[in-house]
Design an enzyme around this catalytic site. Structure first.
Site, PDB file in Angstrom:
ATOM      1  N   ASP A 100      14.252  46.103  -1.179  1.00 60.68           N
ATOM      2  CA  ASP A 100      13.422  45.217  -0.353  1.00 60.68           C
ATOM      3  C   ASP A 100      12.335  46.039   0.325  1.00 60.68           C
ATOM      4  O   ASP A 100      12.406  47.276   0.356  1.00 60.68           O
ATOM      5  CB  ASP A 100      14.265  44.481   0.694  1.00 60.68           C
ATOM      6  CG  ASP A 100      14.924  45.422   1.692  1.00 60.68           C
ATOM      7  OD1 ASP A 100      15.380  46.508   1.289  1.00 60.68           O
ATOM      8  OD2 ASP A 100      14.968  45.089   2.894  1.00 60.68           O
ATOM      9  N   GLU A 167      17.663  46.284   3.534  1.00 57.55           N
ATOM     10  CA  GLU A 167      17.564  47.468   4.391  1.00 57.55           C
ATOM     11  C   GLU A 167      16.538  47.290   5.500  1.00 57.55           C
ATOM     12  O   GLU A 167      16.759  47.715   6.624  1.00 57.55           O
ATOM     13  CB  GLU A 167      17.210  48.706   3.552  1.00 57.55           C
ATOM     14  CG  GLU A 167      17.499  50.023   4.278  1.00 57.55           C
ATOM     15  CD  GLU A 167      16.374  50.511   5.163  1.00 57.55           C
ATOM     16  OE1 GLU A 167      16.638  51.346   6.049  1.00 57.55           O
ATOM     17  OE2 GLU A 167      15.222  50.072   5.016  1.00 57.55           O
TER      18      GLU A 167
HETATM   19 ZN   LIG Z   1      13.275  52.709   3.271  1.00 59.07          ZN
END
Ligand SMILES: [Zn+2]
Length: 479
Positions: A100, A167
């Site tokens: 992501d 993340e």
């Molecule tokens: Zn990163």
């Protein structure tokens, strides 16, 4: 034997197709923090799983269920677990990456379309959201595997992959997944060490390996008053205004010199040892480097050690934004009814989100009471993660240092980083093994910023670095 020459030759000979692979990944706007982009995050997961399967990796995309984002229930992107190699004579290396990215709009100030990888032939820079954070490094591992398979070189280790899609939004669901799969026979069972490539060199010339990260505690402070937005001509100097209250409150958090004003924070910070102090002094890093990365002469001090310590081993408090504030062009005379300030504190040993929470909540409530306002205050902790420190004398680090010397002909800087990758600590604690951060990109890559880039040489030499590291681990496990 260190990584064979055929490996390096394959990487050089196939640089163009590796860049194509990165271009395909950058073209998928997998922004995890924005609900309307969720389908793209899933598309990115599919792209990745497909690339991995084509290389012979056994892939398992793990469904993490749903979560609520800005009041909307959404499916969480899967964690992609992959296995390659089951040779009991070889070490098992777990690599982690995230697919992501942070949001990016041309209107934020990008010079190119953020979701089109745009190489600049003159400088070798390849611009695009996620090029450096973290699609380039993540694909670097796949490039390594491809080079081995196509050149018929035996991989010196068994590989396990753990790629997540949340993340940039607090890694929701990941800790639970890791902790649920560490038992005998489970996916993470038997892992000998972890390598994460998701950070940066300090500057644009000297590679580094990183043995520490700051943690984070992220807060939302909401101040609300009137039932609806009001007209300042009618209600100005007539009612308590939430925005005025909030600005006063945010103004009490940190000085313009970076000192956190919340009582009790500084006494949580572990003292500096003489040994540690020496490490900062020898780093190839100057105040000019950080100003180069920032793109302006804005360093908080002229003292190298002060600036380094401010980033690596001291906490920091940053105010990020105000939700609900009038922010469009023009001169609207609104009194916003409800505004929320967002700020975060980067944590260092021995701070934890829990012990910092207590201090933050108490301080904000006390300072708010001093304002004598009739507005209402609500404080929320949006997410948090503890800081992390590893032993840089471990064989995992020795392998990374050796590999860096082979590829870059330079001894890497031993650094602690200012950012947070909470999963680092989860791996260290859940698996009980050494975790290494081996960055691919440079300090001026602009991750999370406009015009994020990855230098072509960092992508290609970085692929060689990741491959060499696996060979150095292979050598150590035989000796
Ligand atoms: Zn990163």
């Amino acid at each position: 034997m260190a990584a064979p020459q055929q490996f390096f030759s394959y990487v050089d000979g196939n640089a163009g197709s590796f860049i194509q692979r990165l271009a395909k990944a950058v073209a998928i706007p997998s922004v995890s923090g924005d609900g309307s982009s969720r389908k793209h995050v899933f598309a990115m997961a599919e792209f990745l799983a497909h690339e991995m399967e084509a290389l012979g990796i056994q892939v398992n995309s793990v469904d993490l269920g749903n979560h609520v984002l800005d009041g909307e229930e959404l499916p969480l992107p899967p964690v992609i677990l992959g296995s390659f190699g089951h040779d009991p004579k070889k070490k098992i290396i777990l690599v982690y990456g995230h697919y992501d990215v942070q949001p990016a709009l041309v209107s934020d100030g990008w010079d190119t379309d953020p979701f089109v990888l745009s190489p600049d032939e003159k400088t070798g820079r390849m611009y695009g959201r996620g090029a450096s954070d973290d699609k380039g490094p993540l694909l670097g591992w796949l490039n390594v595997l491809e080079a081995h398979i196509k050149s018929n070189i035996e991989l010196p280790v068994n590989l396990r992959f753990c790629f997540e899609g949340m993340e940039e939004s607090g890694s929701e669901g990941l800790d639970e997944l890791i902790n649920s799969r560490v038992g005998p026979g489970e996916f993470f069972d038997g892992v000998d060490c972890v390598c994460i490539s998701d950070n940066y060199w300090l500057n644009d010339r000297t590679p580094c390996v990183t043995y520490g990260l700051r943690g984070i505690a992220y807060y939302k402070v909401q101040v609300s008053g009137p039932q609806r937005d009001l007209h300042s001509g009618v209600f100005g100097n007539t009612v308590h205004e939430p925005m005025t209250d909030l600005i006063h409150l945010l103004g009490q958090l940190v000085s313009t010199k970076g000192e956190i004003k919340i009582p009790g924070i500084s006494s949580l910070v572990a003292p500096v040892t003489a040994d540690e102090m020496k490490r900062y002094e020898v780093l190839d890093y100057t105040v000019a480097d950080i100003e180069h990365s920032a793109g302006a002469q804005v360093a908080i001090s002229d003292n190298k050690t002060r600036v380094l310590m401010g980033r690596m081993r001291e906490p920091s408090l940053s105010i990020h934004g105000i939700e609900g504030a009038f922010s469009a062009p023009g001169a609207k005379t609104v009194i916003p009814a409800r505004v929320s300030g967002k700020f975060s504190i980067r944590l260092v040993p021995n701070m934890t989100p829990e012990n910092v929470d207590i201090l933050v909540f108490r301080y904000l409530q006390e300072e708010f009471a001093k304002l004598g306002t009739k507005s209402a205050l609500k404080i929320e902790n949006l997410h948090g993660g503890k800081p992390w420190l590893a032993d840089p004398n471990h064989w995992n680090y020795r392998a990374a240092i050796k590999a860096t010397e082979t590829v870059y002909k330079k001894t890497p800087d031993l650094t602690r980083e200012g950012g947070s990758i909470p999963v680092t600590l989860t791996f260290a604690e859940a698996l009980g093994v050494n975790v290494l951060l081996l960055p691919m990109g440079r300090g001026d890559d602009g991750a999370h910023s406009t015009n994020e880039k990855l230098d072509r040489s960092n992508y290609i030499e970085g692929t060689k670095l990741l491959g060499s590291y696996l060979h150095e681990v292979g050598i150590i496990s035989k000796s």
